[in-house]
Enzyme design. Sequence first.
Site, PDB file in Angstrom:
ATOM      1  N   CYS A 152     -14.052   2.481   8.056  1.00 51.28           N
ATOM      2  CA  CYS A 152     -15.378   1.849   8.156  1.00 51.28           C
ATOM      3  C   CYS A 152     -15.186   0.378   7.805  1.00 51.28           C
ATOM      4  O   CYS A 152     -14.421   0.049   6.898  1.00 51.28           O
ATOM      5  CB  CYS A 152     -16.339   2.524   7.180  1.00 51.28           C
ATOM      6  SG  CYS A 152     -17.904   1.662   6.932  1.00 51.28           S
ATOM      7  N   CYS A 188     -22.888  -6.737   1.119  1.00 50.42           N
ATOM      8  CA  CYS A 188     -21.995  -5.580   1.299  1.00 50.42           C
ATOM      9  C   CYS A 188     -22.559  -4.337   0.618  1.00 50.42           C
ATOM     10  O   CYS A 188     -22.446  -3.219   1.131  1.00 50.42           O
ATOM     11  CB  CYS A 188     -20.587  -5.886   0.801  1.00 50.42           C
ATOM     12  SG  CYS A 188     -20.513  -6.526  -0.883  1.00 50.42           S
ATOM     13  N   ASP A 194       0.827  -1.202   0.000  1.00 51.10           N
ATOM     14  CA  ASP A 194       0.000   0.000   0.000  1.00 51.10           C
ATOM     15  C   ASP A 194       0.867   1.260   0.000  1.00 51.10           C
ATOM     16  O   ASP A 194       0.557   2.220   0.680  1.00 51.10           O
ATOM     17  CB  ASP A 194      -0.906  -0.027   1.244  1.00 51.10           C
ATOM     18  CG  ASP A 194      -2.033   0.989   1.137  1.00 51.10           C
ATOM     19  OD1 ASP A 194      -2.320   1.436   0.024  1.00 51.10           O
ATOM     20  OD2 ASP A 194      -2.608   1.344   2.179  1.00 51.10           O
ATOM     21  N   CYS A 234     -25.139 -13.171  -3.487  1.00 51.60           N
ATOM     22  CA  CYS A 234     -25.085 -12.307  -2.296  1.00 51.60           C
ATOM     23  C   CYS A 234     -24.865 -10.854  -2.718  1.00 51.60           C
ATOM     24  O   CYS A 234     -24.143 -10.561  -3.669  1.00 51.60           O
ATOM     25  CB  CYS A 234     -23.939 -12.772  -1.398  1.00 51.60           C
ATOM     26  SG  CYS A 234     -23.665 -11.719   0.042  1.00 51.60           S
ATOM     27  N   CYS A 237     -17.294   6.847   0.166  1.00 52.23           N
ATOM     28  CA  CYS A 237     -16.892   5.823   1.142  1.00 52.23           C
ATOM     29  C   CYS A 237     -16.377   6.474   2.425  1.00 52.23           C
ATOM     30  O   CYS A 237     -15.546   7.385   2.387  1.00 52.23           O
ATOM     31  CB  CYS A 237     -15.818   4.929   0.519  1.00 52.23           C
ATOM     32  SG  CYS A 237     -15.133   3.743   1.683  1.00 52.23           S
TER      33      CYS A 237
HETATM   34  S1  SF4 Z   1     -18.004  -9.638  -0.794  1.00 54.38           S
HETATM   35 FE1  SF4 Z   1     -20.082  -8.830  -0.643  1.00 54.38          FE
HETATM   36  S2  SF4 Z   1     -21.260  -9.964  -2.198  1.00 54.38           S
HETATM   37 FE2  SF4 Z   1     -19.329 -11.088  -1.855  1.00 54.38          FE
HETATM   38  S3  SF4 Z   1     -19.895 -12.649  -0.303  1.00 54.38           S
HETATM   39 FE3  SF4 Z   1     -19.053 -10.843   0.791  1.00 54.38          FE
HETATM   40  S4  SF4 Z   1     -20.862  -9.609   1.317  1.00 54.38           S
HETATM   41 FE4  SF4 Z   1     -21.497 -11.082  -0.245  1.00 54.38          FE
HETATM   42  S1  SF4 Z   2     -16.003   0.900   3.920  1.00 52.36           S
HETATM   43 FE1  SF4 Z   2     -18.058   1.518   4.649  1.00 52.36          FE
HETATM   44  S2  SF4 Z   2     -18.611   3.307   3.422  1.00 52.36           S
HETATM   45 FE2  SF4 Z   2     -16.873   2.287   2.364  1.00 52.36          FE
HETATM   46  S3  SF4 Z   2     -17.841   0.890   0.897  1.00 52.36           S
HETATM   47 FE3  SF4 Z   2     -17.523  -0.296   2.770  1.00 52.36          FE
HETATM   48  S4  SF4 Z   2     -19.458  -0.083   3.933  1.00 52.36           S
HETATM   49 FE4  SF4 Z   2     -19.422   1.522   2.355  1.00 52.36          FE
END
Ligand code: SF4
Ligand code: SF4
Length: 338
Positions: A213, A166, A106, A163, A186
């Site tokens: 986050c 997220c 990074d 899924c 984000c």
């Molecule tokens: S990365 Fe997102 S879509 Fe993929 S398994 Fe995890 S929560 Fe589900």
């Molecule tokens: S880190 Fe938090 S704000 Fe950023 S994409 Fe993931 S859930 Fe959304």
Amino acid sequence: MQWLAHGFHGEMKYMATHGTRRARPAELVPGTVSVITARMDYLPRDTPLDDWQAVEFDRLARPGEAIVSVYARGRDYHKVLRARLATLAECIAEEVGPFGHRAFTDSAPVLEAELASRSGQGWRGKHTLVLDRSAGSMFFLGEIYVDMALPESEPVSAHCGSCSACIDICPTKAIVAPYRLDARRCISYLTIEHGGPIPQELRPLMGNRIYGCDDCQLICPWNKFAKKSALPDFDAREGLTGQALASLFAWSEEDFLRFTEGSPIRRIGHERWLRNIAVALGNALRAGESGAAEALATRASDPSELVREHVAWALAQRPAPATAARPGQTAGSPSPAA
Ligand code: SF4
Ligand code: SF4
């Protein structure tokens, strides 16, 4: 290139300035023929693996508590990972003799997640991070660019399936489509990379997250298999986890520098730290958290205009007093429509 063209990188101009060097290792380090990719688990050693995701979600339900992203609660991973990659390179040199190499984590224009997924460290999730069936996504990535040809490892298959947890949970809707993140929305970007005022429409959505986050990772079913670090380096520091927003807001710049020495948090500086906490205190005030207004008032005249503006916004989040009940009405009376 499409992602950059959309402006999804926000103020992270360095992402655009390196052009093809980012995607072509030999343009960044001439002579590179192969890349060794590595990953390192980072959950602190005392993480309760049975229900660690629930423990973290519970923090979000306590508006007066400050949440720092799990990866940033211990020592700066850049230092830890780079040192271990250097040791790995030395071990390889003992076996094969001197070779040209350069280690990254990074820290340079390197497409880390893409290199990791193409070499079998995991697949890109719909949140764009790399994840693996045996370790979830709670790991750091690192690479060693080398000038010798190595046999290629194979990518692994993807297991997100249907899924979309997220995408659905993201508080600011920053994952604008599967595998596509608008960094400008984000909370990790807003609290760490972004330098100026935080867009007002996003502030209420940040809750009590003051540095990074984890939501899109916490909800991911594969993170039931996330692993603890083998090292003490990522253990949470005293005073950073489970702390009241008000007590972190009271840190002077000297306190900030002392408590964040050797931590990745230090790079955002005291002013952004206060900006982030002011937003969280405003959200706590709206949620009725006692003490939030008093804490904010202590910095209403802060020398930083950025901090003052965020404090003013935060103080304006105080819920409006309930309107007086009309004669004959009592609190909790059913509305006419009921
Ligand atoms: S990365 Fe997102 S879509 Fe993929 S398994 Fe995890 S929560 Fe589900
Ligand atoms: S880190 Fe938090 S704000 Fe950023 S994409 Fe993931 S859930 Fe959304």
